[in-house]
Design an enzyme around this catalytic site. Structure first.
Site, PDB file in Angstrom:
ATOM      1  N   LYS A 185      13.200  29.224 -16.384  1.00 27.36           N
ATOM      2  CA  LYS A 185      11.841  29.611 -15.980  1.00 27.36           C
ATOM      3  C   LYS A 185      11.205  28.355 -15.389  1.00 27.36           C
ATOM      4  O   LYS A 185      10.699  27.500 -16.110  1.00 27.36           O
ATOM      5  CB  LYS A 185      11.060  30.099 -17.208  1.00 27.36           C
ATOM      6  CG  LYS A 185       9.956  31.088 -16.941  1.00 27.36           C
ATOM      7  CD  LYS A 185       8.861  30.596 -16.018  1.00 27.36           C
ATOM      8  CE  LYS A 185       7.948  29.588 -16.676  1.00 27.36           C
ATOM      9  NZ  LYS A 185       7.061  28.896 -15.710  1.00 27.36           N
ATOM     10  N   GLU A 392      -3.242  11.562 -20.934  1.00 26.13           N
ATOM     11  CA  GLU A 392      -2.280  11.297 -19.872  1.00 26.13           C
ATOM     12  C   GLU A 392      -3.010  11.510 -18.539  1.00 26.13           C
ATOM     13  O   GLU A 392      -3.487  12.611 -18.273  1.00 26.13           O
ATOM     14  CB  GLU A 392      -1.167  12.343 -20.036  1.00 26.13           C
ATOM     15  CG  GLU A 392       0.137  11.937 -19.507  1.00 26.13           C
ATOM     16  CD  GLU A 392       1.203  12.999 -19.792  1.00 26.13           C
ATOM     17  OE1 GLU A 392       0.878  14.122 -20.227  1.00 26.13           O
ATOM     18  OE2 GLU A 392       2.367  12.690 -19.569  1.00 26.13           O
TER      19      GLU A 392
HETATM   20  P1  NAD Z   1       2.841  22.572 -18.731  1.00 24.18           P
HETATM   21  O1  NAD Z   1       3.061  22.412 -20.176  1.00 24.18           O
HETATM   22  O2  NAD Z   1       1.545  23.138 -18.269  1.00 24.18           O
HETATM   23  O3  NAD Z   1       3.961  23.501 -18.080  1.00 24.18           O
HETATM   24  C1  NAD Z   1       5.330  23.241 -18.226  1.00 24.18           C
HETATM   25  C2  NAD Z   1       6.092  24.545 -18.126  1.00 24.18           C
HETATM   26  O4  NAD Z   1       5.684  25.391 -19.189  1.00 24.18           O
HETATM   27  C3  NAD Z   1       5.836  25.343 -16.849  1.00 24.18           C
HETATM   28  O5  NAD Z   1       7.035  25.999 -16.476  1.00 24.18           O
HETATM   29  C4  NAD Z   1       4.793  26.347 -17.280  1.00 24.18           C
HETATM   30  O6  NAD Z   1       4.817  27.522 -16.492  1.00 24.18           O
HETATM   31  C5  NAD Z   1       5.221  26.638 -18.694  1.00 24.18           C
HETATM   32  N1  NAD Z   1       4.144  27.091 -19.590  1.00 24.18           N
HETATM   33  C6  NAD Z   1       2.815  26.857 -19.483  1.00 24.18           C
HETATM   34  N2  NAD Z   1       2.157  27.454 -20.500  1.00 24.18           N
HETATM   35  C7  NAD Z   1       3.096  28.076 -21.253  1.00 24.18           C
HETATM   36  C8  NAD Z   1       3.050  28.868 -22.453  1.00 24.18           C
HETATM   37  N3  NAD Z   1       1.902  29.127 -23.091  1.00 24.18           N
HETATM   38  N4  NAD Z   1       4.217  29.346 -22.954  1.00 24.18           N
HETATM   39  C9  NAD Z   1       5.390  29.080 -22.333  1.00 24.18           C
HETATM   40  N5  NAD Z   1       5.488  28.336 -21.209  1.00 24.18           N
HETATM   41  C10 NAD Z   1       4.361  27.832 -20.685  1.00 24.18           C
HETATM   42  O7  NAD Z   1       3.133  21.144 -18.088  1.00 24.18           O
HETATM   43  P2  NAD Z   1       3.062  20.730 -16.558  1.00 24.18           P
HETATM   44  O8  NAD Z   1       1.632  20.563 -16.190  1.00 24.18           O
HETATM   45  O9  NAD Z   1       3.923  21.616 -15.721  1.00 24.18           O
HETATM   46  O10 NAD Z   1       3.799  19.308 -16.617  1.00 24.18           O
HETATM   47  C11 NAD Z   1       3.146  18.172 -16.977  1.00 24.18           C
HETATM   48  C12 NAD Z   1       3.446  17.788 -18.409  1.00 24.18           C
HETATM   49  O11 NAD Z   1       4.865  17.706 -18.588  1.00 24.18           O
HETATM   50  C13 NAD Z   1       2.936  16.413 -18.756  1.00 24.18           C
HETATM   51  O12 NAD Z   1       2.381  16.427 -20.034  1.00 24.18           O
HETATM   52  C14 NAD Z   1       4.185  15.545 -18.719  1.00 24.18           C
HETATM   53  O13 NAD Z   1       4.105  14.395 -19.492  1.00 24.18           O
HETATM   54  C15 NAD Z   1       5.206  16.485 -19.225  1.00 24.18           C
HETATM   55  N6  NAD Z   1       6.554  16.046 -18.823  1.00 24.18           N
HETATM   56  C16 NAD Z   1       7.377  15.545 -19.776  1.00 24.18           C
HETATM   57  C17 NAD Z   1       8.637  15.100 -19.426  1.00 24.18           C
HETATM   58  C18 NAD Z   1       9.561  14.543 -20.463  1.00 24.18           C
HETATM   59  O14 NAD Z   1      10.759  14.449 -20.175  1.00 24.18           O
HETATM   60  N7  NAD Z   1       9.107  14.182 -21.638  1.00 24.18           N
HETATM   61  C19 NAD Z   1       9.061  15.175 -18.099  1.00 24.18           C
HETATM   62  C20 NAD Z   1       8.196  15.702 -17.138  1.00 24.18           C
HETATM   63  C21 NAD Z   1       6.930  16.149 -17.528  1.00 24.18           C
END
Ligand code: NAD
Length: 488
Positions: A185, A392
């Protein structure tokens, strides 16, 4: 939309359907969602939006495929991954163009992500044939203890928008190498690069049902419907800590194996004996790569008072020279941020920091015109307790705080619930190792501003996550341990 539909994105045809059980297809409801180019805010694609029925069909397919996929030879899986690696490599320019179009990063950085992301396919093709067990004897001598490793089972992968390819390959490569079928997804903001990746896997000959792609703009509907089904055995998530916590709670119901790559608040520490020029270059990489939209970005630059002025002056000069623009343009260093919502969030963080006494040295305003741009910005005199230091930033904004001693710098660095990455600059081997030992993070960059490497374990401690991706550890996340007691 028919099941062959695709759209041309910057000259490359990209599938816009779901991929379930080996077939590209529209969503069950026929619904789609829009994907925009952040540099122009123009629509570039309408992508099929999976719903709970589609998710269930993907799990049916993965569950069916599991029976034969887990029994394929490691060599067969390795060769599939290797073929995929070669297909992606031969199409690097197309992958990079689509990545820039949907995510905004400069083309050079997109090519870098394609090389880095694809490295996971090569790495895990090499790992697939090296999964080992053990054979031993119990101390009392009645049994042989045979330990084998087996695939966990159907795995859900939820990925973020900031590295649309690499965050997928890092999971999918490991899972396929281990013998697990996957349901992907991708982030709704950037689903197109993942469609190219799945197409490469299809061309490489992945069997039906082993890889399923279900983009959706209703992420929680998809994850809840899949995770409430006990046939799903694993969830691997990269994204924000808030969503990660919710998924962990959902995984509790069926005790699903979970890997969490979550948010960070990376400190970048410049000790009193640092090579200041090297530290400035490291900070430019750690802060401005991907426009600061990286979980391993330097969120807080903490500099020892003895070198603070020299560091700040040189850093500000370097940031002034960074060119912001459409990622397709020659010489663009920093592209747009992902969307208007993120730009406004960043602007509010900066405005609040300034209201709290911080000084803007470069940038610090929302430019006029189309596209979700926020300029490279440097703030000094930032209160370590302010929101911009606690959250962040996820944008091209650097904050500099000054410490009176190396010990205080480390204390400030550790003053966060997160623990993904930390950077430290010091010319003394002892000093650098001391700092690396004291810093509370899963990854430490010593005298460099970049840690990501397919051959190294990527992951965090504290609120930054559970588990590791890449390196020798990555495949472990998709394996269970089975012990056989053999009567002697
Ligand atoms: P996000 O948590 O909003 O979304 C990530 C994914 O989760 C997307 O595919 C989104 O559609 C899905 N999602 C959103 N809400 C959801 C829910 N309630 N249930 C299930 N899935 C859901 O994050 P983002 O804005 O896409 O990415 C940024 C964040 O990701 C930052 O906090 C960053 O630090 C983190 N990140 C971490 C790593 C790592 O390896 N630790 C790498 C890249 C990004």
């Amino acid at each position: 939309m028919n099941d062959l539909s695709s759209v041309a994105v910057d000259g490359t045809a990209v599938r816009t359907g779901l991929f379930i059980d080996g077939e590209w297809q529209p969503s069950a409801s026929g619904a789609t969602f829009p994907v925009y180019d952040p540099a122009t805010e123009r629509l570039i694609a309408e992508v099929a939006a999976a719903n709970a029925d589609d998710a269930r069909r993907a799990l049916d397919a993965a569950h069916r495929a599991q029976k034969s996929w887990r029994k394929t030879s490691p060599r067969e899986r390795a060769e599939l991954l290797r073929r995929t690696f070669e297909i992606i490599q031969s199409r690097s320019d197309e992958f990079a163009a689509v990545l820039t179009a949907e995510m905004g990063k400069p083309l050079g950085e997109s090519l870098g992500e394609v090389a880095y992301g694809n490295e996971f396919m090569r790495w895990f093709s090499e790992q697939a044939a090296h999964v080992e067990g053990t054979f031993g004897q119990n101390p009392a001598g009645q049994t042989n203890i045979i330990v084998t490793r087996e695939p966990v089972g159907p795995s859900l992968m939820i990925t973020p928008w900031n590295f649309p390819l690499a965050m997928g390959t890092r999971k999918v490569g490991a899972a396929l190498a281990a013998g697990c079928p996957v349901i992907i997804k991708p982030a709704a903001l950037t689903p197109l690069t993942m469609a190219l990746f799945v197409e490469a896997l299809e061309e490489a000959g992945v069997p039906a049902g082993v890889v399923n792609l279900i983009p959706s703009d209703r992420a929680s509907v998809i994850s809840s419907s899949l995770m409430s089904d006990a046939r799903l055995r694993k969830v691997s998530f990269t994204g924000s800590t808030g969503v990660g916590s919710t998924l962990l709670a959902q995984a509790a119901e069926h005790v699903q194996n979970s890997s969490m790559e979550l948010g960070g608040n990376g400190p970048f520490v410049v000790l009193s004996d640092a090579d200041v020029e090297a530290a400035v270059e490291g900070a430019i990489t750690a802060k401005f790569r991907n426009g600061g939209q990286s979980c391993v970005a330097a969120n807080r630059i903490i500099v020892h008072r003895d070198v603070a002025e020299r560091f700040t002056e040189a850093f500000v000069q370097r940031v002034e020279a960074l060119r912001m623009g459409d990622g397709r343009g020659d010489g663009t260093d920093v592209g747009p941020v992902i969307d208007g919502k993120q730009r406004d969030r960043i602007a509010t963080l900066v405005d609040d920091a300034v209201a709290g006494g911080a000084t803007v040295r470069v940038g610090g305003f929302v430019p006029a015109g189309a596209g979700s741009f926020y300029p490279p910005t440097v703030l000094t005199g930032v209160d370590p307790g302010s929101e911009i230091s606690r959250e962040e930033i996820f944008g091209p904004v650097a904050t500099i705080a000054v410490a009176d001693s190396d010990e205080q710098a480390i204390e400030m660095a550790n003053d966060t619930p997160f623990g993904l990455v930390a950077f430290v600059f010091s010319q003394g081997l002892d000093r650098a190792f001391w700092a690396a030992g004291e810093l509370e993070a899963g990854m430490i960059g010593v005298n460099r501003g970049l840690v990501s490497d397919a051959a190294a374990p990527f992951g965090g401690i504290k609120a930054s996550g559970l588990g590791r991706e890449g390196g020798a550890f990555g495949i472990e996340e998709y394996l269970e341990t089975k012990y056989v007691a053999l009567n002697r």
